[in-house]
Structures are given as C-alpha cells and as structure tokens.
Design a protein around this motif. Structure first.
Motif, short mmCIF file in Angstrom:
data_model
loop_
_atom_site.label_atom_id
_atom_site.label_comp_id
_atom_site.label_asym_id
_atom_site.label_seq_id
_atom_site.Cartn_x
_atom_site.Cartn_y
_atom_site.Cartn_z
N LYS A 70 -4.24 1.97 -2.05
CA LYS A 70 -3.92 3.34 -1.54
C LYS A 70 -5.17 3.32 -0.32
O LYS A 70 -6.05 4.14 -0.36
CB LYS A 70 -4.13 4.35 -2.63
CG LYS A 70 -3.06 4.30 -3.46
CD LYS A 70 -3.21 4.88 -4.78
CE LYS A 70 -2.12 4.86 -5.62
NZ LYS A 70 -1.48 3.47 -6.21
N ASP A 91 0.91 -1.33 -0.04
CA ASP A 91 0.22 -0.06 0.00
C ASP A 91 0.86 1.18 -0.01
O ASP A 91 1.57 1.32 0.94
CB ASP A 91 -0.94 -0.11 1.14
CG ASP A 91 -2.03 1.14 1.16
OD1 ASP A 91 -1.66 2.33 0.93
OD2 ASP A 91 -3.14 0.88 1.38
N VAL A 105 6.73 -4.70 -10.71
CA VAL A 105 5.75 -4.21 -11.28
C VAL A 105 4.28 -4.29 -10.63
O VAL A 105 3.16 -3.66 -11.04
CB VAL A 105 5.18 -4.40 -12.72
CG1 VAL A 105 6.53 -4.29 -13.79
CG2 VAL A 105 5.02 -5.94 -12.96
N ARG A 106 4.15 -5.30 -9.70
CA ARG A 106 2.93 -5.50 -8.92
C ARG A 106 2.32 -4.36 -8.41
O ARG A 106 2.81 -3.44 -7.85
CB ARG A 106 3.14 -6.61 -7.90
CG ARG A 106 3.28 -7.89 -8.27
CD ARG A 106 3.78 -8.78 -7.06
NE ARG A 106 2.72 -8.56 -6.08
CZ ARG A 106 2.91 -8.51 -4.77
NH1 ARG A 106 4.08 -8.53 -4.28
NH2 ARG A 106 1.87 -8.36 -4.06
N ARG A 107 1.15 -3.92 -8.70
CA ARG A 107 0.10 -2.85 -8.29
C ARG A 107 0.16 -3.01 -6.64
O ARG A 107 0.35 -3.87 -5.83
CB ARG A 107 -1.24 -2.96 -8.77
CG ARG A 107 -1.95 -4.07 -8.29
CD ARG A 107 -3.44 -3.83 -8.81
NE ARG A 107 -3.47 -4.11 -10.28
CZ ARG A 107 -3.45 -5.05 -11.02
NH1 ARG A 107 -3.51 -6.20 -10.35
NH2 ARG A 107 -3.61 -5.13 -12.28
N THR A 108 -0.11 -1.60 -6.08
CA THR A 108 -0.24 -1.29 -4.82
C THR A 108 -1.80 -0.96 -4.61
O THR A 108 -2.24 -0.36 -5.58
CB THR A 108 0.65 -0.31 -4.21
OG1 THR A 108 0.51 0.82 -4.94
CG2 THR A 108 1.98 -0.87 -4.36
N CYS A 150 6.69 -5.04 -4.70
CA CYS A 150 5.42 -4.32 -5.48
C CYS A 150 5.98 -3.12 -5.97
O CYS A 150 6.97 -2.53 -5.54
CB CYS A 150 4.25 -4.26 -4.60
SG CYS A 150 4.75 -3.31 -3.12
N GLY A 151 5.39 -2.28 -6.86
CA GLY A 151 5.60 -1.32 -7.30
C GLY A 151 5.21 -0.03 -6.41
O GLY A 151 4.37 1.04 -6.64
N TYR A 152 5.76 0.10 -5.26
CA TYR A 152 5.42 1.24 -4.32
C TYR A 152 5.94 2.72 -5.00
O TYR A 152 5.14 3.43 -4.68
CB TYR A 152 6.27 1.25 -3.05
CG TYR A 152 6.09 0.16 -1.98
CD1 TYR A 152 4.71 0.47 -1.29
CD2 TYR A 152 6.67 -1.01 -1.83
CE1 TYR A 152 4.38 -0.53 -0.36
CE2 TYR A 152 6.39 -1.71 -0.74
CZ TYR A 152 5.29 -1.59 0.01
OH TYR A 152 4.84 -2.53 1.09
N ARG A 196 9.17 0.58 -9.49
CA ARG A 196 9.11 0.20 -10.86
C ARG A 196 9.47 1.62 -11.54
O ARG A 196 10.08 2.35 -11.06
CB ARG A 196 8.06 -0.13 -11.26
CG ARG A 196 6.73 0.95 -11.05
CD ARG A 196 5.30 0.50 -11.17
NE ARG A 196 4.34 1.42 -11.32
CZ ARG A 196 3.25 1.32 -11.39
NH1 ARG A 196 2.53 0.02 -11.32
NH2 ARG A 196 2.16 2.19 -11.44
#
Length: 217
Positions: A144, A68, A139-142, A94-96, A120
């Motif tokens: 919010k 997150d 590239v993993r999404r985060t 992850c892509g912080y 990323r």
C-alpha cells in the motif's frame, strides 16, 4: 509514495443515462457485443469469481502498481453510486480485493469490480452479492505504497476504458462501451433480439438453421 490521486470530474459520468444502463443489462453482454460491432470485449480470462455475478454501471478507471492495492482504497473513497471500478491490475495475481473492500464499496453504492488481476475472499464476496470479475483468485498479499491513478483513461485486458464508459458483465464476458456508441448499440440490440426470437420460433417449428441463415450452397 502515498500522494492521494486527484478526484475525477463528475461531468463524464452523466453521458450514459440510467435508462440506457438498465436496457443494456437486460440485453446482456453477448447480445450487446454483437450489436455494437466494436472490439469492446475484455480478454475472456476476466471471469466472474462467483456463479451468477453480473453488473452494469459507469466505469471508474483505476491503475495500480503491480501488487499494490492502495489505488483501490482511493477509488472506493472517490466513487459515486452506480460506478464500476475497472482496474488495470497489471495482470498480477494477488489479493488486490477482498471482503473488507467489498463491504466498503457497497456502503458507497459501487456496482461492482472488474480487475485485470487477482482477488480473494470469494465465498464472502458471493455472500455479500458483490459482483467481481477478475483474472484469477489469489491470497498473495499486496503493498500500500503507490497511489496509482483514479479516473484517468486506462487499458484493461486489452480494451480502452474512460471515465463514464458503460460497463456490462455477466457469465458470457465483460464489455466496455463509450457513451458515443451506446445509442446505436441499444438500437441494434433490440433489432437483434427481435430477429433471434423469430428464428427461435421457426426452429421450434421444425426449420433448420442452414435454411434460416442461408448457409446452403
């Protein structure tokens, strides 16, 4: 949960001077680490995401919930010029952080990012010249959703980090030094550098390190 973290006090940011930071940058991470005598080096898995990245500044500690990155958006908004965001990303790959946050950070005068987690957009980060040190690239999404904390003490990659600590990072590693240790570290760094220059001169003159360091039996 989207509560905004309380803005950190500016008082702690003034304990380390600009002149001290400039000298620390000139010595680099390896010399400063040896001179400090402290266990102040982050896990060596925290590496620059582009070749030649280096930074020095005052720590703005950040804590996230795993995967997150909302706290990073708050941190950019609350940072002061010369701050380094030092982030407990829970070792999560992850892509912080990416190009958008880097551009936003540069507009605020932020000196760089150290994160125990993933980032990323590494090509874009290099093109921007924005220094980032991370545990990995992903590239993993985060999400919010969780505000985390900004300015409160954290532990990042094994090292305690408080608001206003001195941060230096280059190809050799990342250090976090409390203000109380900085004067002694700089003094010892000067002495160490002078000694090393003398040793290098003598080695180029034909002497052996066994003799210089007294390692013969």
């Amino acid at each position: 949960m989207t509560t905004t973290p309380a803005a950190p006090s500016d008082a702690a940011r003034h304990a380390v001077t600009d002149d001290q930071l400039a000298e620390l940058a000139a010595f680099g991470a390896a010399t400063a680490y040896e001179a400090s005598g402290l266990d102040c080096a982050l896990d060596p898995a925290i590496r620059p995401v582009w070749k030649g990245a280096r930074l020095v500044g005052r720590a703005l500690p950040v804590r996230t919930h795993p995967a997150d990155n909302l706290p990073l958006h708050h941190a950019v908004a609350q940072a002061r010029p010369g701050d380094v965001l030092v982030v407990d990303g829970r070792e999560e790959l992850c892509g912080y952080w990416g190009e958008v946050l880097a551009v936003a950070a540069q507009q605020r005068g932020i000196a760089g990012l150290v994160i125990d987690g993933g980032v990323r957009d590494t090509v874009e980060l290099e093109e921007l010249g924005f220094a980032v040190f991370s545990r990995g690239v992903c590239v993993r999404r985060t999400g919010k959703f969780w505000p985390g904390s900004v300015g409160d003490p954290v532990t990042v990659a094994g090292v305690p980090v408080a608001l206003g600590d001195a941060v230096v990072a280059d190809a050799d590693g990342v250090l976090v030094l409390p203000p109380s240790a900085l004067a002694a570290t700089l003094s010892a760094s000067r002495a160490r550098l002078d000694a090393e220059q003398e040793y290098l001169t003598r080695i180029r003159g034909g002497e052996l390190t066994l003799d210089l360091y007294g390692f013969r039996e």
